[in-house]
Design a protein around this motif. Structure first.
Motif, short mmCIF file in Angstrom:
data_model
loop_
_atom_site.label_atom_id
_atom_site.label_comp_id
_atom_site.label_asym_id
_atom_site.label_seq_id
_atom_site.Cartn_x
_atom_site.Cartn_y
_atom_site.Cartn_z
N UNK A 112 0.90 -1.09 -0.31
CA UNK A 112 0.14 0.16 -0.02
C UNK A 112 1.03 1.31 -0.04
N UNK B 201 -7.25 -6.77 -7.52
CA UNK B 201 -8.24 -6.30 -6.56
C UNK B 201 -8.72 -4.80 -6.86
N UNK C 178 -6.43 -4.78 3.24
CA UNK C 178 -6.80 -3.25 3.08
C UNK C 178 -7.22 -2.72 1.67
N UNK C 179 -6.58 -3.27 0.76
CA UNK C 179 -6.89 -2.94 -0.61
C UNK C 179 -8.46 -3.28 -0.90
N UNK C 180 -8.81 -4.66 -0.42
CA UNK C 180 -10.33 -5.27 -0.51
C UNK C 180 -11.05 -4.21 0.35
N UNK D 168 -10.64 -1.26 1.07
CA UNK D 168 -11.13 0.05 0.55
C UNK D 168 -12.02 -0.03 -0.54
N UNK E 76 1.05 -18.70 1.69
CA UNK E 76 0.01 -17.30 1.69
C UNK E 76 -1.48 -17.74 1.80
N UNK E 77 -1.56 -19.05 1.36
CA UNK E 77 -2.91 -19.43 1.39
C UNK E 77 -2.69 -21.03 1.86
N UNK F 163 -7.42 -18.63 4.54
CA UNK F 163 -6.83 -17.81 3.60
C UNK F 163 -5.96 -16.77 4.43
N UNK G 46 -4.62 -13.90 4.35
CA UNK G 46 -4.55 -12.88 3.38
C UNK G 46 -3.60 -11.93 3.92
N UNK G 47 -2.61 -11.53 3.15
CA UNK G 47 -1.57 -10.25 3.56
C UNK G 47 -2.46 -9.04 3.94
N UNK G 48 -1.89 -8.17 5.09
CA UNK G 48 -2.57 -7.16 5.32
C UNK G 48 -2.97 -6.15 4.31
N UNK G 49 -1.74 -5.89 3.30
CA UNK G 49 -2.05 -5.10 2.17
C UNK G 49 -3.25 -5.40 1.26
N UNK G 50 -3.43 -6.84 1.13
CA UNK G 50 -4.46 -7.26 0.14
C UNK G 50 -5.74 -6.91 1.14
#
Lengths: 226, 226
Positions: free
Chosen positions: A27, A219, B161-163, B165, B2-3, B153, B155-159
């Motif tokens: 980010x 995304x 947060x993107x989701x 947002x 990651x998953x 899952x 999910x990394x924090x950045x993903x």
């Protein structure tokens, strides 16, 4: 080669801020936004980049009713309508807003972002008009393929069919895209291809992606409108 | 990792037809649809899989006003409303329709597809209720992370947060997801992860993708609603 490695002018550019924004799955909301206007066209406090066409300034100022210096979604719709872009769907307005807004900002556009968006729309409009050969205001799948080819995107038939089917009205036959849908298609293809290219600097048509990067690349293109 | 590579029950399954549909970037619209019902619950000509709950049959039949044996989008909204899923957005209805429809068919659901969708919704609802701990009907980002974690899952924090947002109301603060948004998030994460896993059979968290495959993996998740 599935996509172009030409350095010739291609599809209208996405804003640099958007391309920067999701690099490497991080980010980058701290992205340094260094807008330094050198010239002021407007009589209001809103500052535009130098050499901005007066019509663009006028459309912005007419739509910015609360004189905030920013356009929200409904003001953007109004501004584009003043500029001859009528009937842009809520979905596309939201998509444009998301891509062109300052990454550190909420869903609104300042003068610089609006000018970038305006220039991009004008380029897509010009491409659309070139391939809408019968001036019907609609583009069929052949014309869409030709338009992408012109932009140096050699999209495989399967991808093109998938893309077109997203705009299917239910019959699955003779799907035609209006400018609004074409714009969305174009920006998605452009945006995803740019993301892929970042990971394929040697233009091999193959990229190795981590799961995190893969998810982060995609995304932003899946936008909510509720 | 990651998953998850666990074989334990995870997120509700997407229909097999959807997973098959886009493999290797090919259009598999010739996918053999071999539905052979062995039991008939309904008095109409519509046939449901064996052991379908009578309430599901009832909701289908009540919504299928033209007795076509299929539900179109507005009929699907009606059927889900009969089943207690009120307020599902047009966007999500279209997304569900696109994912659950028979790949060779237009935007409509037959009994088999409807039952699959219904079962999937019930599972997502159950997950949502488990993580909506204060019964507010909303889920914040922490609860969303926990729910995805529960589903294996990571999910990394950045993903994440993107989701989140993507569902931003403009303020960027305290974004909370209603069931409708959670359902969409969940199906997108599930669907994209499945696609990625197909290309990462060794669970290395890395996949090498061709441009064609990359585009074909993503475009089905970018649905138009105009």
């Amino acid at each position: 080669m599935a996509y172009s490695n030409a350095y010739a002018p291609s599809a209208p550019e996405l804003p640099e801020s958007f391309v920067e924004q999701q690099l490497d799955g991080e980010n980058r909301y701290h992205y340094a936004y260094q807008y330094q206007p050198t010239q002021q066209f407007s009589s209001s406090s809103v500052m535009f980049p130098p050499e901005t066409h007066p019509d663009i300034v006028k459309s912005f100022e007419s739509a910015d009713r609360d004189r905030s210096g920013f356009l929200d979604e409904s003001e953007l719709r109004q501004a584009l309508s003043f500029s001859g872009y009528e009937g842009i769907s809520d979905r596309t307005i939201r998509f444009l807003m998301f891509i062109y807004k300052n990454p550190g900002d909420s869903l609104r556009l300042g003068p610089k972002e609006y000018v970038e968006l305006w220039n991009c729309l004008a380029q897509w409009r010009s491409i659309f008009d070139r391939y809408d050969r019968d001036r019907s205001g609609k583009m069929n799948s052949t014309a869409l393929r030709d338009a992408f080819f012109h932009l140096d995107y050699m999209l495989p038939t399967s991808v093109l069919q998938l893309m077109i089917s997203q705009f299917d009205d239910g019959t699955g036959k003779n799907v035609e895209l209006c400018f609004d849908s074409f714009l969305e298609c174009g920006m998605i293809v452009k945006g995803l291809t740019e993301k892929f290219k970042e990971k394929d600097p040697g233009y091999t048509s193959y990229a190795t992606l981590s799961y995190d990067v893969f998810m982060s690349m995609i995304i932003p293109f899946i936008v909510s409108y509720d």
